[in-house]
Design an enzyme around this catalytic site. Structure first.
Site, PDB file in Angstrom:
ATOM      1  N   GLU A 225       0.833  -1.218   0.000  1.00  0.00           N
ATOM      2  CA  GLU A 225       0.000   0.000   0.000  1.00  0.00           C
ATOM      3  C   GLU A 225       0.860   1.257   0.000  1.00  0.00           C
ATOM      4  O   GLU A 225       0.802   2.062   0.936  1.00  0.00           O
ATOM      5  CB  GLU A 225      -0.872   0.025   1.261  1.00  0.00           C
ATOM      6  CG  GLU A 225      -1.772  -1.164   1.455  1.00  0.00           C
ATOM      7  CD  GLU A 225      -2.401  -1.194   2.860  1.00  0.00           C
ATOM      8  OE1 GLU A 225      -1.969  -0.424   3.750  1.00  0.00           O
ATOM      9  OE2 GLU A 225      -3.310  -1.997   3.057  1.00  0.00           O
TER      10      GLU A 225
ATOM     11  N   ARG B 115       3.154   7.624  -0.428  1.00  0.00           N
ATOM     12  CA  ARG B 115       4.133   8.698  -0.604  1.00  0.00           C
ATOM     13  C   ARG B 115       5.095   8.422  -1.748  1.00  0.00           C
ATOM     14  O   ARG B 115       5.408   9.308  -2.544  1.00  0.00           O
ATOM     15  CB  ARG B 115       4.909   8.859   0.701  1.00  0.00           C
ATOM     16  CG  ARG B 115       5.771  10.097   0.776  1.00  0.00           C
ATOM     17  CD  ARG B 115       6.689  10.068   1.989  1.00  0.00           C
ATOM     18  NE  ARG B 115       6.026   9.784   3.230  1.00  0.00           N
ATOM     19  CZ  ARG B 115       5.553  10.709   4.079  1.00  0.00           C
ATOM     20  NH1 ARG B 115       5.698  11.986   3.789  1.00  0.00           N
ATOM     21  NH2 ARG B 115       4.964  10.367   5.205  1.00  0.00           N
TER      22      ARG B 115
ATOM     23  N   ARG C 114       2.405  20.243   5.963  1.00  0.00           N
ATOM     24  CA  ARG C 114       3.453  19.344   6.465  1.00  0.00           C
ATOM     25  C   ARG C 114       4.552  20.061   7.259  1.00  0.00           C
ATOM     26  O   ARG C 114       4.951  19.578   8.319  1.00  0.00           O
ATOM     27  CB  ARG C 114       4.066  18.518   5.320  1.00  0.00           C
ATOM     28  CG  ARG C 114       3.028  17.637   4.588  1.00  0.00           C
ATOM     29  CD  ARG C 114       3.660  16.603   3.680  1.00  0.00           C
ATOM     30  NE  ARG C 114       4.306  15.565   4.443  1.00  0.00           N
ATOM     31  CZ  ARG C 114       5.593  15.486   4.657  1.00  0.00           C
ATOM     32  NH1 ARG C 114       6.412  16.372   4.094  1.00  0.00           N
ATOM     33  NH2 ARG C 114       6.088  14.542   5.408  1.00  0.00           N
TER      34      ARG C 114
ATOM     35  N   TYR D  99       4.573  18.617  10.918  1.00  0.00           N
ATOM     36  CA  TYR D  99       5.622  17.617  11.210  1.00  0.00           C
ATOM     37  C   TYR D  99       7.023  18.217  11.146  1.00  0.00           C
ATOM     38  O   TYR D  99       7.993  17.464  11.060  1.00  0.00           O
ATOM     39  CB  TYR D  99       5.577  16.466  10.198  1.00  0.00           C
ATOM     40  CG  TYR D  99       4.213  15.915   9.863  1.00  0.00           C
ATOM     41  CD1 TYR D  99       3.506  15.130  10.775  1.00  0.00           C
ATOM     42  CD2 TYR D  99       3.641  16.152   8.617  1.00  0.00           C
ATOM     43  CE1 TYR D  99       2.271  14.607  10.453  1.00  0.00           C
ATOM     44  CE2 TYR D  99       2.403  15.622   8.282  1.00  0.00           C
ATOM     45  CZ  TYR D  99       1.721  14.860   9.210  1.00  0.00           C
ATOM     46  OH  TYR D  99       0.498  14.341   8.885  1.00  0.00           O
TER      47      TYR D  99
ATOM     48  N   CYS E 213      -2.555  33.970   9.688  1.00  0.00           N
ATOM     49  CA  CYS E 213      -2.281  34.760  10.896  1.00  0.00           C
ATOM     50  C   CYS E 213      -1.804  33.921  12.062  1.00  0.00           C
ATOM     51  O   CYS E 213      -2.453  33.892  13.113  1.00  0.00           O
ATOM     52  CB  CYS E 213      -3.527  35.531  11.275  1.00  0.00           C
ATOM     53  SG  CYS E 213      -4.093  36.500   9.895  1.00  0.00           S
ATOM     54  N   GLU E 214      -0.749  33.187  11.904  1.00  0.00           N
ATOM     55  CA  GLU E 214      -0.084  32.548  13.040  1.00  0.00           C
ATOM     56  C   GLU E 214       1.355  32.240  12.654  1.00  0.00           C
ATOM     57  O   GLU E 214       1.645  31.970  11.479  1.00  0.00           O
ATOM     58  CB  GLU E 214      -0.828  31.309  13.532  1.00  0.00           C
ATOM     59  CG  GLU E 214      -1.169  30.269  12.510  1.00  0.00           C
ATOM     60  CD  GLU E 214      -1.982  29.135  13.155  1.00  0.00           C
ATOM     61  OE1 GLU E 214      -1.369  28.344  13.878  1.00  0.00           O
ATOM     62  OE2 GLU E 214      -3.191  29.060  12.932  1.00  0.00           O
TER      63      GLU E 214
HETATM   64  N1  LLP Z   1      -1.319   1.939   4.565  1.00  0.00           N
HETATM   65  C1  LLP Z   1      -1.791   2.407   5.737  1.00  0.00           C
HETATM   66  C2  LLP Z   1      -2.629   1.545   6.567  1.00  0.00           C
HETATM   67  C3  LLP Z   1      -1.459   3.710   6.152  1.00  0.00           C
HETATM   68  O1  LLP Z   1      -1.915   4.170   7.308  1.00  0.00           O
HETATM   69  C4  LLP Z   1      -0.642   4.529   5.321  1.00  0.00           C
HETATM   70  C5  LLP Z   1      -0.288   5.893   5.705  1.00  0.00           C
HETATM   71  C6  LLP Z   1      -0.188   3.991   4.108  1.00  0.00           C
HETATM   72  C7  LLP Z   1      -0.542   2.692   3.768  1.00  0.00           C
HETATM   73  C8  LLP Z   1       0.654   4.761   3.155  1.00  0.00           C
HETATM   74  O2  LLP Z   1       1.894   5.108   3.686  1.00  0.00           O
HETATM   75  P1  LLP Z   1       3.011   5.786   2.762  1.00  0.00           P
HETATM   76  O3  LLP Z   1       3.463   4.769   1.744  1.00  0.00           O
HETATM   77  O4  LLP Z   1       2.399   6.980   2.109  1.00  0.00           O
HETATM   78  O5  LLP Z   1       4.081   6.167   3.702  1.00  0.00           O
HETATM   79  N2  LLP Z   1       0.376  12.896   6.553  1.00  0.00           N
HETATM   80  C9  LLP Z   1       1.653  12.275   6.860  1.00  0.00           C
HETATM   81  C10 LLP Z   1       1.695  10.814   6.476  1.00  0.00           C
HETATM   82  C11 LLP Z   1       0.584   9.987   7.098  1.00  0.00           C
HETATM   83  C12 LLP Z   1       0.625   8.532   6.699  1.00  0.00           C
HETATM   84  C13 LLP Z   1      -0.591   7.818   7.181  1.00  0.00           C
HETATM   85  N3  LLP Z   1      -0.692   6.470   6.787  1.00  0.00           N
HETATM   86  C14 LLP Z   1       2.769  13.080   6.178  1.00  0.00           C
HETATM   87  O6  LLP Z   1       2.457  14.071   5.507  1.00  0.00           O
HETATM   88  O7  LLP Z   1       3.941  12.760   6.322  1.00  0.00           O
END
Ligand code: LLP
Length: 421
Positions: free
Chosen positions: A275, A278, A314, A318, A346-347
């Site tokens: 899955e 990113r 982001r 983070y 405004c922050e």
């Molecule tokens: N599968 C599940 C169950 C997940 O919770 C996630 C991401 C993925 C797959 C995909 O993960 P990836 O390959 O994208 O790393 N908003 C945060 C990242 C949150 C990720 C949440 N879950 C950021 O901007 O870094």
């Protein structure tokens, strides 16, 4: 590698100059490269060659239907985490048998919707969820295919807000309880156990935490099989990180990841699902913005952009780093200035970068944030009544607006006033 390069002194997305898009669409906007999306999907798909597998794009990373369709046309499945994402994937033409439903808080109505519409499997994260899904499936006269997400208690060595595989995190069931929960699931007539699921976090820059988790998964597969469960599918989650800076980061490549999966899990004869979000979309997108003001503070220069934390959260959320580059290529040796790069919200948290080196900027100049294709547009909001910014997809020398900028009327007319006002 991506397809955002300087050509004739101008930053391009494939064969289209960013400046040309900015003139037609206005700033700020997101722009994605079809070639990069395709390249990244294929890297994963080919890395798992030889294994029965499905690459399910984690559409929480980028959920515009044009992106989903681009990937779906290549055979990608989708990992969805809400009823909205499920419907969006279906609207983009992704076949039901390629949609995996993840998430720690699926509601009765979301289960109902996905069972009615058809789904590849639900990834179950708790015992109460197991029982609710059983009840919903029985009420519809269906059987729900499931995996159970186990929490392997592995340190993903990533930012605390996006680590999910430690026992303190809300995700999955403790791996130590897996046998018990699988035994319970096997008693429920509305469920069909198809496999096991694990996802330990996002933006992992080493393979070692994956290896630790997948070894536990292999062990568990054997144990559950010996308990009589027909474990035939392993969902390995996403999480492979991307380089956010051009210089020193070199996270493992999908080919390294694929080789590791084959080594650790290939002998089990399971169908493999992954899955990634990113790694497919992150470096396939830019956020383009223009300079509103260059403002001199007491001891620093502020570059005030027309993009803000509501468009790309982001850095505020983070402390994430995004490279920020000028859209007009600076001549070699051009002197750089040092800026705090901020938005108009405004922050003080509305800061993209502090002490960033960039060629001297002037009002109206265009800059691009790199690696903004994942968790960019999807996490944006209308804070400060700032309209969601457009998304644009480039394909070779063509581009199209794939989400238009709403008008202020669109936004304001969504409110409704109660009778007493
Ligand atoms: N599968 C599940 C169950 C997940 O919770 C996630 C991401 C993925 C797959 C995909 O993960 P990836 O390959 O994208 O790393 N908003 C945060 C990242 C949150 C990720 C949440 N879950 C950021 O901007 O870094």
């Amino acid at each position: 590698m991506d397809h955002f390069l300087y050509r004739d002194g101008l930053l391009h997305a494939e064969d289209v100059a960013i400046q040309d898009i900015a003139e037609q669409v206005g700033t700020p906007f997101y722009v994605y490269s079809t070639a990069t999306l395709i390249r990244h999907f294929k890297l994963f798909d080919e890395a798992l060659d030889g294994l029965d597998h499905l690459v399910c794009f984690a559409m929480k990373a980028a959920s515009n239907q044009a992106i989903l369709k681009t990937l779906g046309n290549l055979g990608a499945g989708m990992d969805v985490v809400s009823g909205g994402e499920y419907l969006r994937a279906r609207a983009a033409g992704v076949p039901r048998e390629r949609i995996v439903f993840s998430g720690v808080g699926k509601t009765r109505s979301e289960m109902h919707q996905a069972l009615q519409g058809g789904v590849r499997q639900f990834n179950i994260e708790s015992e109460p969820e197991l029982h609710l899904l059983n009840e919903v499936a029985l009420s519809l006269g269906r059987t729900a295919p499931i995996t159970i997400r186990v929490n392997p208690d592995v340190d993903a060595k990533t930012h605390a807000k996006i680590a999910t595989g430690k026992s303190e995190n809300k995700f999955g069931i403790p791996i130590s309880r897996a046998r018990d929960v699988y035994a319970q699931a096997a008693q429920l007539k509305g469920l069909d156990i198809v496999g096991i699921d694990v996802h330990i976090g996002s933006q992992l820059t080493e393979l070692e935490p994956f290896v630790a988790a997948y070894r536990k998964l292999a062990e568990l597969t054997k144990t559950l099989r010996s308990d009589g469960h027909n474990i035939r599918r392993l969902d390995l989650g996403g999480g492979l990180g991307i380089p956010y800076t051009r210089s020193n980061e070199a996270p493992p490549l999908p080919t390294d990841y694929g080789a590791m999966v084959k080594r650790e899990l290939g002998h089990l004869g399971c169908e493999i699902e992954i899955e990634p979000g990113r790694l497919i979309a992150g470096n396939a997108g830019l956020l383009v913005s223009s300079v509103i003001y260059v403002k001199s503070g007491e001891d620093r220069e502020f570059l005030i952009l027309d993009a803000a934390m509501n468009d790309l959260v982001r850095p505020a959320m983070y402390d994430a780093h995004h490279d920020i580059v000028p859209v007009i290529e600076p001549a070699a040796g051009t002197e750089q200035a040092v800026y705090d790069i901020v938005g108009p919200v405004c922050e003080s948290g509305d800061t993209f970068a502090k002490g960033r080196h960039l060629v001297a900027q002037q009002q109206g100049d265009l800059v691009a944030f790199r690696s903004a294709g994942a968790y960019g547009a999807v996490m944006s909001s209308e804070y400060n009544t700032r309209p969601l910014i457009p998304e644009v997809l480039v394909n070779g020398d063509q581009f199209a607006v794939i989400r238009a900028r709403p008008s202020y009327d669109d936004i304001i007319n969504r409110d409704s006033l109660p009778d007493w006002l």
